[in-house]
Structures are given as C-alpha cells and as structure tokens.
Design a protein around this motif. Structure first.
Motif, mmCIF file in Angstrom:
data_model
loop_
_atom_site.group_PDB
_atom_site.id
_atom_site.type_symbol
_atom_site.label_atom_id
_atom_site.label_comp_id
_atom_site.label_asym_id
_atom_site.label_seq_id
_atom_site.Cartn_x
_atom_site.Cartn_y
_atom_site.Cartn_z
ATOM 1 N N LEU A 1 0.860 -1.173 0.000
ATOM 2 C CA LEU A 1 0.000 0.000 0.000
ATOM 3 C C LEU A 1 0.901 1.230 0.000
ATOM 4 O O LEU A 1 2.076 1.153 0.337
ATOM 5 C CB LEU A 1 -0.881 0.002 1.257
ATOM 6 N N LYS A 2 0.344 2.366 -0.389
ATOM 7 C CA LYS A 2 1.131 3.605 -0.401
ATOM 8 C C LYS A 2 1.626 3.929 1.010
ATOM 9 O O LYS A 2 0.976 3.610 1.997
ATOM 10 C CB LYS A 2 0.300 4.774 -0.924
ATOM 11 N N ALA A 3 2.759 4.578 1.090
ATOM 12 C CA ALA A 3 3.326 4.977 2.381
ATOM 13 C C ALA A 3 2.497 6.105 2.991
ATOM 14 O O ALA A 3 1.789 6.824 2.283
ATOM 15 C CB ALA A 3 4.770 5.423 2.193
ATOM 16 N N CYS A 4 2.604 6.266 4.286
ATOM 17 C CA CYS A 4 1.826 7.282 5.002
ATOM 18 C C CYS A 4 2.291 8.707 4.746
ATOM 19 O O CYS A 4 1.501 9.623 4.745
ATOM 20 C CB CYS A 4 1.845 7.005 6.502
ATOM 21 N N SER B 1 -0.214 -0.894 8.238
ATOM 22 C CA SER B 1 0.458 -2.108 8.702
ATOM 23 C C SER B 1 1.765 -2.330 7.946
ATOM 24 O O SER B 1 2.543 -3.199 8.318
ATOM 25 C CB SER B 1 -0.463 -3.317 8.523
ATOM 26 N N GLN B 2 2.014 -1.546 6.927
ATOM 27 C CA GLN B 2 3.253 -1.694 6.176
ATOM 28 C C GLN B 2 4.261 -0.585 6.492
ATOM 29 O O GLN B 2 5.304 -0.512 5.867
ATOM 30 C CB GLN B 2 2.951 -1.758 4.675
ATOM 31 N N ALA B 3 3.939 0.230 7.488
ATOM 32 C CA ALA B 3 4.893 1.250 7.946
ATOM 33 C C ALA B 3 5.963 0.567 8.797
ATOM 34 O O ALA B 3 5.805 -0.582 9.218
ATOM 35 C CB ALA B 3 4.159 2.308 8.770
ATOM 36 N N ASP B 4 7.032 1.267 9.046
ATOM 37 C CA ASP B 4 8.090 0.768 9.927
ATOM 38 C C ASP B 4 7.475 0.444 11.287
ATOM 39 O O ASP B 4 6.829 1.301 11.890
ATOM 40 C CB ASP B 4 9.168 1.843 10.065
ATOM 41 N N PRO B 5 7.657 -0.789 11.780
ATOM 42 C CA PRO B 5 7.051 -1.178 13.067
ATOM 43 C C PRO B 5 7.454 -0.296 14.252
ATOM 44 O O PRO B 5 6.750 -0.261 15.250
ATOM 45 C CB PRO B 5 7.533 -2.616 13.277
ATOM 46 N N ASP B 6 8.544 0.423 14.148
ATOM 47 C CA ASP B 6 8.970 1.310 15.223
ATOM 48 C C ASP B 6 8.431 2.732 15.072
ATOM 49 O O ASP B 6 8.706 3.583 15.912
ATOM 50 C CB ASP B 6 10.503 1.359 15.292
#
Length: 161
Positions: free
Chosen positions: A48-51, A60-65
């Motif tokens: 999905l596109k980045a935030c 949910s595909q962003a950096d987990p941190d």
C-alpha cells in the motif's frame, strides 16, 4: 467607562471574526477532502502507499517502530476473513470506492465538517495477512481517529473468525 465598553466590544468582535474564520476554514477543508486523491491510494508490488510525514495515517506496512504502524490482520483461513471483512465494512456504513479480489478501498466521512478518510485493505493470500491503511485526506493530525477506526474494525472482525 466608555473605553472599557469599547474594548470589550472590540474583543468580542475579534472573537466572532476568528470563530467564523476558523469554522469557514474547516468547512473549506471538508469540501476539499471530497476530491479523491489520484496518486495517494492503491497498491503496487504488494505494498500500500506509504503514510508520508503527517500524523494523520496508520498502516500495517509502515516501519514497526514508527508512530504510523498498526498490526495487520492475520488468520488461518485468510480468504474467509477477507470475505467477512468486506461484509463488515458494508455493515458498518463505510462507502465502497473500489473492490477487487485482493484490494478494498472504502471511505468514511465525518458528520459535521464532511472530512473524508480513505480506508484500504490488501489481501496477501500467500502470507495469510491482510494489510491495512487508513488516512485522512486533509489536515495535519487526525487525533488518533484512523488508528481507532482500524482497531475497531479488527475487534469486530475477531468474532467472525
């Protein structure tokens, strides 16, 4: 005494003008948010596109941190879960914008100012995961609305497993 009355009237006038300006700005942004962004939605190569930089999005595909991260939906029978998700979103009153066999795009519109938020889901069948993203179209911060929305969807989906 007359000068106190004049000062109070001037302050009251400025407060009214500021309130009207702020309210007008919110209505303008609400109207602007009804325009569907063309390059900020969808998916490519399983992502999905980045935030972006504004704190008005979770994925949910962003950096987990990062502050943008939210856990994806996981399940053993992910295709049944996908079908249940599609039905749940309709039941919750979200507006379907686009639906394919592995991608859902819905919108949610706020009641007062008509701000539109985009809600997206991407089925990763082989991984047993549904990726998710929710983002406000306008404004800087969403005050946690997008995260709360996705957490509510995930919670309501659990009994359907």
């Amino acid at each position: 005494m007359k000068w106190v009355k004049r000062i109070l009237m001037a302050v009251a006038f400025l407060v009214v003008v500021a309130a009207l300006g702020f309210g007008g700005r919110l209505f303008f942004l609400g109207k602007k948010s009804q325009e569907t962004p063309t390059n900020e939605l969808g998916h490519e190569a399983g992502h999905l596109k980045a935030c972006g930089e504004k704190p008005n999005c979770v994925s949910s595909q962003a950096d987990p941190d990062s502050r943008f991260y939210i856990e994806p939906i996981k399940g053993s029978n992910i295709e049944v879960l996908w079908d249940n998700l599609h039905m749940l979103l309709k039941e919750m009153g979200y507006k379907e914008e686009s639906a394919t066999s592995n991608y859902l795009h819905y919108t949610d519109t706020s009641k007062v100012f008509k701000f539109v938020d985009d809600i997206e889901f991407l089925l990763q069948k082989d991984e047993g995961v549904i990726e998710l993203r929710s983002r406000s179209r306008v404004g800087y911060s969403d005050m946690g609305v997008n995260r709360k929305r996705l957490e509510k969807i995930k919670t309501m989906l659990q009994p359907r497993l």
